[in-house]
Design an enzyme around this catalytic site. Structure first.
Site: not given
Length: 382
Positions: A175, A246, A249
């Site tokens: 980030k 995996k 979301k």
């Protein structure tokens, strides 16, 4: 201070919220001795942090006082991976420990988000906890932002954390470079727990013990150092479109996951279209067949059967037959959860009371932790 700003100092830096909100929540709730409770003995202490063993945004910790803290972000739909990898295990943990399960809304705002949706998603996630079997008479369910000590403690912890520690964190580095928010799942959560432990030990050494006692405190450690709780039945559920990734979301395609609230026709369509292979028969342990292993594993966990039973039942099936079998098992398993969810959301007062009571219990513990830290760090009493 904005979520992207970082202040450096000789001692440490101010962490971005994504690096410290969960840490503050974890330490604030695990750090006061749990109330006595007649419970079975917990499993032996486990220090091993298994790479990839923890789902994203779900941090499981335990301490010697039999208290468990875990949470999930209210971002996107709660899916089968969240359920099988975390929430389903919580149902068993609530009978063994003093448990606190929270909705990590403060952590969720460190990326662009839809403000009107945050409250709705927070309530929905809480309702899903209850629908999946979390019992509010056994476990405390609360919203992270409803326990104000978390925000205050985050600032205190961030001011004591060296920048070098943050530079080891995957999410912090990603980030800081304004790169994609998609980071290796599991690995970043292991790092979060390691950082939590390091911060707890650092603050204990800087301000605890005799230093705290000289300021009128009781002395000793300010924080209990949390450890990972790795449930033996944990599941790593992979994407329906890529057996090596995996279930997530944040994956762009909803086809990649089964959401807990997906209606029957959507589940049928997703399983019908999920990625398979052209090998004959079905098997768990062929490394060239990750999708086959994933779908068989989902079927095994959903049905509660052993691996051997699944092999005996399914090894000679073709994909068409197995997909129908898996679809039926998923619908049968999820239907009671979906029905219970609808009951809960239809009674807003009930859900509000559960969250109010949970926040009250968590705040009672967290406020004591926070006041101890303020005292030990030399702040003037309010």
């Amino acid at each position: 201070m904005s979520s992207t700003a970082h202040r450096s100092s000789a001692r440490g830096v101010a962490l971005a919220p994504e690096d410290c909100s969960l840490l503050a929540s974890t330490l604030s709730v695990v750090s006061i001795a749990a109330r006595p409770k007649r419970l079975p003995a917990p499993p032996r202490r486990r220090l091993l942090l298994r790479r990839g063993s923890m789902p994203r945004a779900s941090l499981h910790v335990w301490c010697s006082t039999k208290r468990v803290v875990s949470g999930v972000q209210p971002t996107g739909m709660v899916h089968l991976g969240n359920y099988l990898g975390a929430i389903k295990n919580w149902v068993a943990l609530q009978d063994l420990y003093e448990t606190f399960f929270f909705i990590v809304d403060l952590h969720a705002i460190t990326l662009p988000y839809d403000a009107p949706e945050l409250s709705k998603a927070t309530r929905s996630t809480a309702a899903i906890y209850l629908a999946c079997g979390i019992d509010s008479s056994k476990a405390s369910i609360f919203v992270q932002s409803h326990v104000r000590a978390h925000v205050e403690l985050m600032w205190l912890l961030s001011s004591s954390t060296p920048i070098g520690w943050l530079n080891r964190m995957i999410q912090f580095k990603e980030k800081s470079r304004k790169a994609s928010d998609l980071v290796p799942v599991g690995e970043d959560q292991t790092q979060h727990l390691e950082l939590t432990r390091e911060i707890a030990e650092r603050v204990n050494n800087l301000y605890g013990g005799r230093k705290w006692k000289k300021l009128g405190g009781k002395g000793g450690s300010l924080f209990k150092v949390p450890e990972a709780l790795i449930p033996p039945a944990g599941a790593r559920v992979m994407s329906l479109t890529d057996g090596l990734s995996k279930m997530s979301k944040s994956a762009p395609s909803d086809q990649s996951r089964i959401n807990l609230l997906d209606p029957k026709d959507v589940i049928v369509n997703k399983i019908k279209r999920c990625k398979t292979d052209s090998f004959p028969g079905l098997e768990f342990d062929n490394p060239e067949r990750p999708e086959c292993r994933n779908l068989l594993s989902i079927y095994q966990i959903i049905t509660g059967k052993s691996k051997e039973e699944v092999v005996s039942e399914c090894q000679d099936m073709n994909w068409g037959t197995f997909k129908t079998t898996l679809t039926d098992a998923l619908i049968e398993h999820l239907q009671p959860i979906q029905a219970r969810y609808e009951e809960i959301v239809s009674d807003p007062g009930y859900l509000d009371n559960v969250l109010l009571e949970g926040a009250g219990k968590a705040s009672e513990i967290a406020d004591i932790t926070l006041n101890n830290v303020y005292q030990a760090m030399g702040f003037l009493r309010r």
